[in-house]
Design a protein around this motif. Sequence first.
Motif, PDB file in Angstrom:
ATOM      1  N   UNK A   1      -2.507  -1.291  -3.183  1.00 33.66           N
ATOM      2  CA  UNK A   1      -2.439  -2.177  -2.022  1.00 33.66           C
ATOM      3  C   UNK A   1      -3.678  -3.067  -1.996  1.00 33.66           C
ATOM      4  N   UNK A   2      -3.510  -4.260  -1.465  1.00 26.06           N
ATOM      5  CA  UNK A   2      -4.604  -5.232  -1.400  1.00 26.06           C
ATOM      6  C   UNK A   2      -5.580  -4.817  -0.306  1.00 26.06           C
ATOM      7  N   UNK A   3      -6.854  -4.788  -0.655  1.00 27.66           N
ATOM      8  CA  UNK A   3      -7.923  -4.478   0.294  1.00 27.66           C
ATOM      9  C   UNK A   3      -8.439  -5.774   0.899  1.00 27.66           C
ATOM     10  N   UNK A   4      -8.780  -6.744   0.062  1.00 32.09           N
ATOM     11  CA  UNK A   4      -9.214  -8.055   0.540  1.00 32.09           C
ATOM     12  C   UNK A   4      -9.193  -9.052  -0.602  1.00 32.09           C
ATOM     13  N   UNK A   5      -9.383 -10.313  -0.254  1.00 35.49           N
ATOM     14  CA  UNK A   5      -9.428 -11.400  -1.223  1.00 35.49           C
ATOM     15  C   UNK A   5     -10.876 -11.852  -1.383  1.00 35.49           C
ATOM     16  N   UNK A   6     -11.301 -12.042  -2.617  1.00 33.50           N
ATOM     17  CA  UNK A   6     -12.669 -12.482  -2.911  1.00 33.50           C
ATOM     18  C   UNK A   6     -12.730 -14.004  -2.892  1.00 33.50           C
TER      19      UNK A   6
ATOM     20  N   UNK B   1      -6.444  -1.597  -4.518  1.00 33.94           N
ATOM     21  CA  UNK B   1      -6.869  -0.200  -4.665  1.00 33.94           C
ATOM     22  C   UNK B   1      -5.662   0.731  -4.682  1.00 33.94           C
ATOM     23  N   UNK B   2      -5.841   1.845  -5.368  1.00 33.78           N
ATOM     24  CA  UNK B   2      -4.937   2.994  -5.289  1.00 33.78           C
ATOM     25  C   UNK B   2      -5.836   4.228  -5.354  1.00 33.78           C
ATOM     26  N   UNK B   3      -5.331   5.343  -4.849  1.00 36.73           N
ATOM     27  CA  UNK B   3      -6.109   6.575  -4.861  1.00 36.73           C
ATOM     28  C   UNK B   3      -5.263   7.705  -5.415  1.00 36.73           C
ATOM     29  N   UNK B   4      -5.904   8.541  -6.226  1.00 39.01           N
ATOM     30  CA  UNK B   4      -5.255   9.702  -6.808  1.00 39.01           C
ATOM     31  C   UNK B   4      -6.154  10.911  -6.608  1.00 39.01           C
TER      32      UNK B   4
END
Length: 122
Positions: free
Chosen positions: A84-89, A103-106
């Motif tokens: 999923x998108x966290x933010x745009x640089x 980001x993704x989390x495992x």
Amino acid sequence: MRAVQIAQYAADLSRATAFYTDLFGAGPVASFDPPGLVFFDLDGQRLLLDGGAPPALHYYQVDDLDAVVARLRAAGAVIESEPHVIFTHQDDTLGPAGTEEVHAFTRDTENNLVGLIEFRPL
């Protein structure tokens, strides 16, 4: 100053070593048993797997987040959060300008949370 090493809890060194070898696509550079330490080299920064270390949340940049998540899922890893998108640089302060940070989390085999990041061009 730069970070040199991250210590990560691993109750089962063999199991954790297999997980991180799969994630990084390369095996450890050193192992010492006793006392039970496994080291990976990540472009000059070491990841230390150690049964005496506390849990840590660390993030790794990957080139193709969807492919890594699919590969980990197929290997039986728990995916805590889909890409999923966290933010745009807008500038280069925290990442390449003109990209979205995804980001993704495992969970690793020792139940530690691991963040995965991809910088996707807009």
